[in-house]
Design a protein around this motif. Sequence first.
Motif, PDB file in Angstrom:
ATOM      1  N   TRP A  11       0.833  -1.202   0.000  1.00  0.00           N
ATOM      2  CA  TRP A  11       0.000   0.000   0.000  1.00  0.00           C
ATOM      3  C   TRP A  11       0.868   1.252   0.000  1.00  0.00           C
ATOM      4  CZ3 TRP A  11       0.275   3.864   3.589  1.00  0.00           C
ATOM      5  CH2 TRP A  11       0.938   3.590   4.787  1.00  0.00           C
ATOM      6  N   LEU A  12       1.998   1.189   0.711  1.00  0.00           N
ATOM      7  CA  LEU A  12       2.880   2.345   0.812  1.00  0.00           C
ATOM      8  C   LEU A  12       3.597   2.597  -0.510  1.00  0.00           C
ATOM      9  CD1 LEU A  12       3.965   4.529   2.663  1.00  0.00           C
ATOM     10  CD2 LEU A  12       5.717   2.938   3.465  1.00  0.00           C
ATOM     11  N   HIS A  17       4.057   5.951  -5.509  1.00  0.00           N
ATOM     12  CA  HIS A  17       3.969   6.140  -6.962  1.00  0.00           C
ATOM     13  C   HIS A  17       2.844   7.111  -7.318  1.00  0.00           C
ATOM     14  CE1 HIS A  17       7.063   3.311  -7.995  1.00  0.00           C
ATOM     15  NE2 HIS A  17       6.423   2.269  -7.458  1.00  0.00           N
ATOM     16  N   SER A  18       1.716   6.984  -6.636  1.00  0.00           N
ATOM     17  CA  SER A  18       0.580   7.879  -6.911  1.00  0.00           C
ATOM     18  C   SER A  18       0.928   9.323  -6.567  1.00  0.00           C
ATOM     19  CB  SER A  18      -0.651   7.428  -6.118  1.00  0.00           C
ATOM     20  OG  SER A  18      -1.006   6.101  -6.434  1.00  0.00           O
ATOM     21  N   VAL A  19       1.546   9.501  -5.392  1.00  0.00           N
ATOM     22  CA  VAL A  19       1.928  10.843  -4.945  1.00  0.00           C
ATOM     23  C   VAL A  19       2.977  11.439  -5.876  1.00  0.00           C
ATOM     24  CG1 VAL A  19       3.144  12.100  -3.120  1.00  0.00           C
ATOM     25  CG2 VAL A  19       1.320  10.515  -2.528  1.00  0.00           C
ATOM     26  N   PRO A  68      11.011   5.586   1.516  1.00  0.00           N
ATOM     27  CA  PRO A  68      11.511   4.899   2.718  1.00  0.00           C
ATOM     28  C   PRO A  68      10.513   3.902   3.307  1.00  0.00           C
ATOM     29  CG  PRO A  68      10.823   7.128   3.248  1.00  0.00           C
ATOM     30  CD  PRO A  68      10.714   7.001   1.762  1.00  0.00           C
ATOM     31  N   ILE A  69      11.042   2.811   3.825  1.00  0.00           N
ATOM     32  CA  ILE A  69      10.267   1.796   4.540  1.00  0.00           C
ATOM     33  C   ILE A  69      10.865   1.669   5.941  1.00  0.00           C
ATOM     34  CG2 ILE A  69       9.355  -0.547   4.511  1.00  0.00           C
ATOM     35  CD1 ILE A  69       8.620   1.040   2.020  1.00  0.00           C
ATOM     36  N   GLU A 276       5.317   4.928   9.276  1.00  0.00           N
ATOM     37  CA  GLU A 276       5.045   4.812   7.834  1.00  0.00           C
ATOM     38  C   GLU A 276       4.067   5.885   7.387  1.00  0.00           C
ATOM     39  OE1 GLU A 276       5.635  -0.055   7.354  1.00  0.00           O
ATOM     40  OE2 GLU A 276       3.637   0.846   7.345  1.00  0.00           O
ATOM     41  N   LEU A 277       3.015   6.088   8.177  1.00  0.00           N
ATOM     42  CA  LEU A 277       2.019   7.113   7.852  1.00  0.00           C
ATOM     43  C   LEU A 277       2.620   8.515   7.917  1.00  0.00           C
ATOM     44  CD1 LEU A 277      -1.056   5.692   9.797  1.00  0.00           C
ATOM     45  CD2 LEU A 277      -0.782   5.796   7.312  1.00  0.00           C
ATOM     46  N   ALA A 278       3.456   8.764   8.933  1.00  0.00           N
ATOM     47  CA  ALA A 278       4.068  10.086   9.098  1.00  0.00           C
ATOM     48  C   ALA A 278       4.976  10.410   7.914  1.00  0.00           C
ATOM     49  CB  ALA A 278       4.866  10.136  10.399  1.00  0.00           C
ATOM     50  N   VAL A 279       5.809   9.442   7.517  1.00  0.00           N
ATOM     51  CA  VAL A 279       6.710   9.647   6.383  1.00  0.00           C
ATOM     52  C   VAL A 279       5.912   9.825   5.094  1.00  0.00           C
ATOM     53  CG1 VAL A 279       8.493   8.577   4.957  1.00  0.00           C
ATOM     54  CG2 VAL A 279       8.633   8.403   7.443  1.00  0.00           C
TER      55      VAL A 279
END
Length: 325
Positions: A11-12, A17-19, A68-69, A276-279
């Motif tokens: 999902w990330l 890619h979408s962003v 980043p992951i 993950e959400l914050a980044v």
Amino acid sequence: MYNIDFTTPRWLIIYYHSVSFTSIILNSLGFYLTTFECQKMNKYRYYLLSFQICCTITDTHLSFLMQPIPFYPILAGYIEGVLKYVLESPVEIAMDILFVIVILNIESFFLCTHFKHQSLATILMQHIFPKWYDLSIYIICAVAPIIGGIWFFLLMPTKKEQWEYIIEAYPDYLDDFQSLAHFTIFRKSIGMIFFFLFLLGGISGLLFLLTLYLIDIFRMMSILKTKISKSNYKKHHDGVRSIQVSIATSAVAVICPSFIVVIVLFDVGNAQLLTELAVAVVGTHGSINVICMLVFFPPYRDFMRKSFKKKKHRIIEANSAVVTM
């Protein structure tokens, strides 16, 4: 033992890619509008353009070059972006570049506010800063990213130190780390804690200065309303409106990294998804800024209104032509 998921969150990656695609379109529009639709703002538009450039670089680096992951609460992670294919130590260099970009982002917004404050102060001949203060501001803004980038890079452990730390602290995850093509892991040290505390202190001090600037800007604008022409006042009002919009969108670039710093300092458990959400949110800063400017910033909004009117007029003419035929 922490519950860390070492699999790549699809999902990330899809989000990145979408962003990245959306960011190219929106930031290109922002460049065009700032360059050609804000000419009445004179020198201020160059500060506004520098802020737009920093926002664009941040979005591009995070959502395209880096991706980043994170593995928090372990201070580790890897990247899935383009840089992993072209750099020998992709994570370390990408993280250092990101840190420098974030500093530049915050500084560019601060300089926008500083310039607008002084342009109003010059008109009213009050609260004009001495030249040494202006010079010191620009010197600090030039030096801070360099010092911060070097300092952060020096905190990065060698690969040998990283493997020793994994064997010592996270032996159950040794096979998982060995399965990764590249990664970086940090040991929480006194030096790192001091670095993050210094970073939080710098951000807090900057926010305090910005608050004082903004209070004085609104005070001076209320005075100027009765002392200068409507057209001149509108020019300054538009500049202040751009700052107001950027304050809201800059919260993305300031609050999210600060949130990550806080959970690192206070060792918040089970926070991998939160980081993950914050980044991920930071990577939308430039796009959010352009969207908000299109809605609330008069020069951008006027351009969009004119564009829609022209399009509507062409559609009406085309329909009229069809009816006539």
